[in-house]
Design an enzyme around this catalytic site. Structure first.
Site, mmCIF file in Angstrom:
data_model
loop_
_atom_site.group_PDB
_atom_site.id
_atom_site.type_symbol
_atom_site.label_atom_id
_atom_site.label_comp_id
_atom_site.label_asym_id
_atom_site.label_seq_id
_atom_site.Cartn_x
_atom_site.Cartn_y
_atom_site.Cartn_z
ATOM 1 N N LYS A 1 70.782 18.886 57.115
ATOM 2 C CA LYS A 1 70.401 18.571 58.495
ATOM 3 C C LYS A 1 71.283 17.442 59.039
ATOM 4 C CE LYS A 1 66.016 18.848 59.231
ATOM 5 N NZ LYS A 1 64.635 18.453 58.983
ATOM 6 N N ARG B 1 62.888 12.384 59.559
ATOM 7 C CA ARG B 1 62.764 13.687 58.888
ATOM 8 C C ARG B 1 63.590 13.732 57.614
ATOM 9 N NH1 ARG B 1 61.670 17.694 63.424
ATOM 10 N NH2 ARG B 1 62.125 16.460 65.254
ATOM 11 N N GLY C 1 59.567 22.821 55.043
ATOM 12 C CA GLY C 1 58.177 22.395 54.930
ATOM 13 C C GLY C 1 57.823 21.693 53.627
ATOM 14 N N MET D 1 59.025 18.781 52.444
ATOM 15 C CA MET D 1 58.969 17.316 52.475
ATOM 16 C C MET D 1 58.425 16.856 53.817
ATOM 17 S SD MET D 1 62.364 16.370 50.406
ATOM 18 C CE MET D 1 63.375 17.548 51.221
ATOM 19 N N ARG E 1 71.173 25.119 61.556
ATOM 20 C CA ARG E 1 71.488 25.367 60.141
ATOM 21 C C ARG E 1 71.726 26.861 59.974
ATOM 22 N NH1 ARG E 1 65.425 23.957 58.139
ATOM 23 N NH2 ARG E 1 64.374 25.547 59.302
ATOM 24 N N HIS F 1 55.061 28.775 59.122
ATOM 25 C CA HIS F 1 55.334 28.454 57.729
ATOM 26 C C HIS F 1 55.273 29.698 56.854
ATOM 27 C CE1 HIS F 1 54.092 27.162 53.660
ATOM 28 N NE2 HIS F 1 55.052 26.278 53.844
ATOM 29 N N SER G 1 76.946 40.151 20.723
ATOM 30 C CA SER G 1 76.129 40.135 21.933
ATOM 31 C C SER G 1 75.152 38.972 21.777
ATOM 32 C CB SER G 1 75.395 41.464 22.091
ATOM 33 O OG SER G 1 74.587 41.403 23.234
ATOM 34 N N CYS H 1 72.772 39.793 26.115
ATOM 35 C CA CYS H 1 71.726 40.750 26.454
ATOM 36 C C CYS H 1 70.334 40.122 26.505
ATOM 37 C CB CYS H 1 71.747 41.941 25.492
ATOM 38 S SG CYS H 1 71.407 41.461 23.798
ATOM 39 N N TYR I 1 80.793 40.978 29.410
ATOM 40 C CA TYR I 1 79.720 41.571 30.211
ATOM 41 C C TYR I 1 78.414 40.823 30.006
ATOM 42 C CZ TYR I 1 77.842 43.642 25.934
ATOM 43 O OH TYR I 1 77.289 43.813 24.705
HETATM 44 C C1 PEP Z 1 67.322 38.252 22.420
HETATM 45 O O1 PEP Z 1 66.798 37.698 21.454
HETATM 46 O O2 PEP Z 1 67.895 37.655 23.324
HETATM 47 C C2 PEP Z 1 67.261 39.710 22.556
HETATM 48 C C3 PEP Z 1 67.882 40.324 23.517
HETATM 49 O O3 PEP Z 1 66.485 40.363 21.691
HETATM 50 P P1 PEP Z 1 64.891 40.467 21.778
HETATM 51 O O4 PEP Z 1 64.499 39.923 23.103
HETATM 52 O O5 PEP Z 1 64.575 41.896 21.616
HETATM 53 O O6 PEP Z 1 64.474 39.623 20.646
#
Ligand code: PEP
Ligand code: MG
Length: 876
Positions: free
Chosen positions: A24, A94, A103, A105, A338, A456, A765, A832, A852
């Site tokens: 702001k 403000r 809203g 603060m 803004r 709000h 992974s 993962c 990935y």
């Molecule tokens: C993990 O541990 O991050 C994972 C992907 O395996 P799980 O959640 O199945 O233990």
């Protein structure tokens, strides 16, 4: 020594100083420099707020002196003085953090009024009613916001005054009534605080600034920060701005407007205003505002000037603006601008439109959309045919799109607790206030009786992507009795309703929802994100249906197929149990033989759905308790199936009981004990791949992933079984099928020894769910119960199971990446854990060089966008 600068006049700042002046403050400075009419003032910086906290919650003399100096300059600029009986200066105070926290603060208006200056204002404006109305608002706000006296106590006094005077609305109280009210308010103040109400404007100002700093750490701001990944150490700036008044008669007014429609993104001015009112009247939704276009009729010159400035601001900022303005006796002022909050659909349309009209680049467009916002595009809408058959019981404003169906609750606490108990809830309120934030987060949808499109409830719901119907005045609500009535029918707490946030329709029943369709702007926008990003996005999917869904959302492969999830079906679980409780290899092999064809069918389905895209299949990894029968009934049935005595099986089950199953006999440890499990799974994976390669012509190269590895020899033991089994099938089938064997990095020891592990692993992974659990040493299932204490005590700011702990767990990951590459430079790296669907964690994965991330299907678009943003911010 020159002291550090903590206070900036508006003319001393600019838009680039956002971190220091808050959003702001930076924009007020920028507007001042652009020559836009802005009531002048100064900003106390975010660094002053941080200092306030490090100085034991005190504003230092140094900062106070700078405030004093800025105040003197402001007095010169405006020609008004604090406490003057000729030309009193009145200011608003403000909050304004780096990013907008609507809203969350505190704000104090009309500061500088006292028994003296109120009389001057009455004379100067020739409007004693206005003067005393402003005064009573100030005393009320100061008492509530700065001193923490309950608002309700003041409202009771107002109600009492209205009753005594036989009037219905506040506006019907005259100046004498209001004067009396001020005296009563002050009495109340004295009674509650034990001191007189401060008459000195400078004291008022320092107290107010302190209150805003303090509000940075109020509970609702802390919750909001956690939800929006805003660090606690940023602090808020405070803007002190000379007041202008929209409540000085019929050539005055106040309003809020967007340069585009924040719900759809359509390019047209959008907003509302009230003649003869103060800003809080518009937001509070007590009076129903007029659409902004009507200003053209009421005050045409102001409208034209307003439109000119609005267009100028949008061009200048190259983004949709959300502006607050006030007209004081025919003179227009901008109080704030803004970048406007918008729905995901609007965000995409605006981004694409602005690229197409040449205002911004594709990269800028990609940075414009919050990855988390995409969620709301991907969630269900009402099934069209079910909707047709349903009766609309009432209609409110379509404040935030989407569909919601759930049981109604009338307080934020009830909504939250019933949500935690697993119910879908709709929060119904007269109007919402920031204290309701947790209930709003828990709700599928929000329904309010009062308030406009900028109330709000509307603003917060749009920000969260939650469906909201606002301002439904038809409902006769009684929050105490937990009911509302409409068209002669009463709805009680716990009854079902459905809300359509796109039309404002309310239905008194459950309505089926259907999956969203993605096309148009979404497709164009996401294709830009895909062109930019380097990090690939895969999905965690265990069924062909999930795999299919993920492909529709743009998944480039499966990063984690959890094979144990395939075994929870009613017809499979007895066979899995048989395998687990088997006492001999023969018994176990018999059970595995029954599972093999099912497992093979699963993989065929998945390979077919993925059409040749990479598929990482993880070997069985369940903590055994997830499968063991616990009820006597189940044990009996299994004993019969296996043709063994009940007692014998019961004692096996109790022998297998583990005190800490998450750290128990799971993951690759199962194969170390029972190699035949890995044999069966390898067989299913490879035979399915051969079959689909032959039948469908896809080029399938399965990736076999071994979980919970902590030691090279352990990995090698399992890998040898895989390789021997797979190679013998491939050889006997006479086919050229490639496959990879890799491991999860989810035990700290594996990260520490990643160079060793990489000798056998062709890919890593990161299983950051377990890696987080084991690095912190707290259970992923139970930590939620005590983590809230850690947030309260500011030990941790966010849930490390949702947002990756980059400094701790992340350090292990970085180390593992480096060590892994030192042994095997082309090692393929992914993640993962659940963090694959969290934007800041995705950015981290990009930075540390993973190939990935893999996340649940509905979070794939989010991860694609987060990956593109990461590449723009940190090209690699
Ligand atoms: C993990 O541990 O991050 C994972 C992907 O395996 P799980 O959640 O199945 O233990
Ligand atoms: Mg795991």
């Amino acid at each position: 020594m020159e002291c550090k600068k903590y206070v900036y006049l508006f003319k001393e700042g600019n838009a680039k100083m956002r971190n220091l002046l808050g959003g702001k403050g930076a924009n007020l400075a920028e507007m001042t420099n652009l020559g836009i009419p802005v009531p002048q003032g100064f900003t106390v910086s975010t660094e002053a707020c941080v200092k306030y906290y490090t100085d034991d919650k005190k504003i230092s003399e140094d900062v106070k002196n700078q405030i004093d100096e800025a105040l003197q300059k402001l007095e010169e600029i405006t020609g008004k003085r604090f406490g003057s009986s000729k030309a009193p200066l009145l200011v608003s105070v403000r909050s304004g953090a780096r990013v907008s926290m609507p809203g969350m603060m505190d704000t104090i208006l009309n500061l500088g009024l006292n028994d003296n200056t109120v009389e001057t204002i009455a004379q100067l404006t020739n409007n004693p009613r206005f003067a005393y109305d402003s005064y009573r608002r100030f005393v009320q706000m100061f008492s509530d916001v700065v001193m923490g006296i309950e608002k309700r106590k003041f409202e009771n006094l107002i109600e009492q005054a209205k009753e005594e005077n036989g009037v219905k609305y506040d506006t019907e109280l005259n100046s004498e009534d209001l004067k009396k009210l001020v005296a009563q308010f002050k009495e109340l103040y004295k009674k509650e605080i034990g001191e007189k109400f401060p008459e000195d404007p400078k004291t008022q100002l320092i107290e107010a600034i302190t209150a805003v700093f303090r509000s940075w750490d109020n509970p609702r701001a802390i919750v909001y920060r956690r939800l929006n990944d805003i660090p606690g150490d940023w602090g808020t700036a405070v803007n002190v701005q000379s007041m202008v008044y929209g409540n000085m008669g019929n050539t005055s007014g106040t309003g809020v407007a967007f340069t585009r429609d924040p719900a759809t993104g359509e390019k047209k001015i959008y907003g509302e205003y009230l003649i003869n009112a103060q800003g809080e009247d518009v937001v509070a939704g007590i009076r129903t505002p007029q659409p902004i276009t009507k200003l053209k009729e009421d005050l045409p010159e102001c409208f034209d000037e307003f439109m000119d400035i609005a267009n100028k601001l949008e061009k200048h900022y190259k983004d949709m603006q959300d502006m607050e303005f006030t007209i004081e006796q025919g003179k227009l002022y901008f109080l704030q601008t803004r970048n406007g909050k918008r729905t995901a659909a609007a965000a995409l349309k605006i981004a694409v439109d602005m690229v197409e009209d040449g205002s911004i680049t594709k990269e800028q467009a990609v940075l414009r959309v919050e990855p988390k916002q995409l969620d709301s595009l991907l969630h269900p809408a009402f099934d069209a045919s079910a909707l047709k058959k349903s009766e609309v019981i009432a209609k409110g404003l379509p404040a935030s799109p989407g569909a919601a169906c759930g049981k109604i609750y009338f307080t934020a606490e009830e909504a939250k607790s019933h949500h935690e108990a697993g119910e879908k809830v709709v929060l119904v309120r007269l109007e919402t206030s920031p204290e309701d934030i947790e209930g709003m987060v828990a709700a599928e949808g929000i329904l309010t009786v009062r308030g406009g499109m900028t109330s709000h409830a509307a603003v917060v719901a749009r920000g969260m992507g939650t469906c909201c119907v606002a301002g439904c005045g038809e409902l006769n609500i009684n929050e105490e009795e937990k009911i509302f009535q409409v068209k002669g029918k009463t709805y009680h707490e716990g009854d079902y309703i459905s809300l359509d946030g796109s039309t404002g329709n309310i239905y008194g029943e459950i309505i089926k929802t259907s999956s969203p369709e993605i096309s148009g702007y979404f497709g164009t926008f996401m294709s830009w994100a895909d062109d930019i990003r380097k990090l690939k996005v895969r999905t965690n999917a265990d069924t062909p249906r999930d795999a299919q869904q993920a492909i529709e959302f743009g998944a480039e492969g499966i990063g984690l197929c959890r094979t144990e999830h395939m075994f929870f079906n009613e017809d499979r679980i007895p066979k899995v149990r048989e395998m687990i409780v088997a006492k001999t290899t023969e018994q176990r092999k018999r059970a595995l033989d029954k599972l093999l064809p099912m497992q093979k069918e699963d993989f065929i389905g998945i390979y077919e759905a993925m059409e040749g895209k990479n598929v990482t299949i993880r070997f069985l990894d369940p903590p055994l308790h997830e499968f063991l029968p616990s009820e006597d009934e189940d044990i009996k049935a299994l004993a019969e199936d296996m043709d063994i005595p009940f007692e014998e099986l019961k004692s096996t089950v109790s022998y297998l009981h583990e005190f800490n199953p998450m750290m128990g006999h799971r993951g690759c440890r199962l194969t170390v004990s029972y190699p035949e499990i890995a044999e069966m799974q390898t067989r299913a994976i490879i035979e399915a791949a051969i079959e689909v390669t032959r039948n469908k012509g896809f080029n399938i190269e399965p990736e076999i992933m071994i979980p919970l590895v902590g030691e090279l020899k352990e990995l090698k033991y399992v890998k040898d079984i895989v390789v021997e089994t797979a190679n013998s099938i491939i050889k006997s089938e006479g086919i050229d099928l490639k496959y990879k064997v890799g491991t999860m990095i989810e035990i700290p020891r594996a990260a520490l020894l990643a160079d060793e592990i990489a000798k056998e692993a062709e890919f890593f992974s990161f299983g950051t769910n377990d890696l987080t659990q084991m690095t912190f040493g707290f259970s992923r299932d139970d930590a939620g119960r005590f983590l809230c204490d850690y947030y309260d005590k500011k030990i941790y700011e966010s849930d490390p199971f949702a947002k990756l702990d980059q400094i701790g767990v992340g350090k292990l990951m970085e180390m593992a990446v480096k060590l892994g590459k030192s042994t095997r430079p082309d090692i393929h790296l992914g993640l993962c854990g659940e963090h694959g669907g969290d934007p800041s964690s995705v950015e981290f994965c990009h930075r540390v060089g993973l190939d990935y991330v893999s996340c649940s299907p509905f979070r794939v678009p989010l991860a694609r966008l987060a990956a593109a943003q990461a590449q723009i911010k940190n090209p690699r």
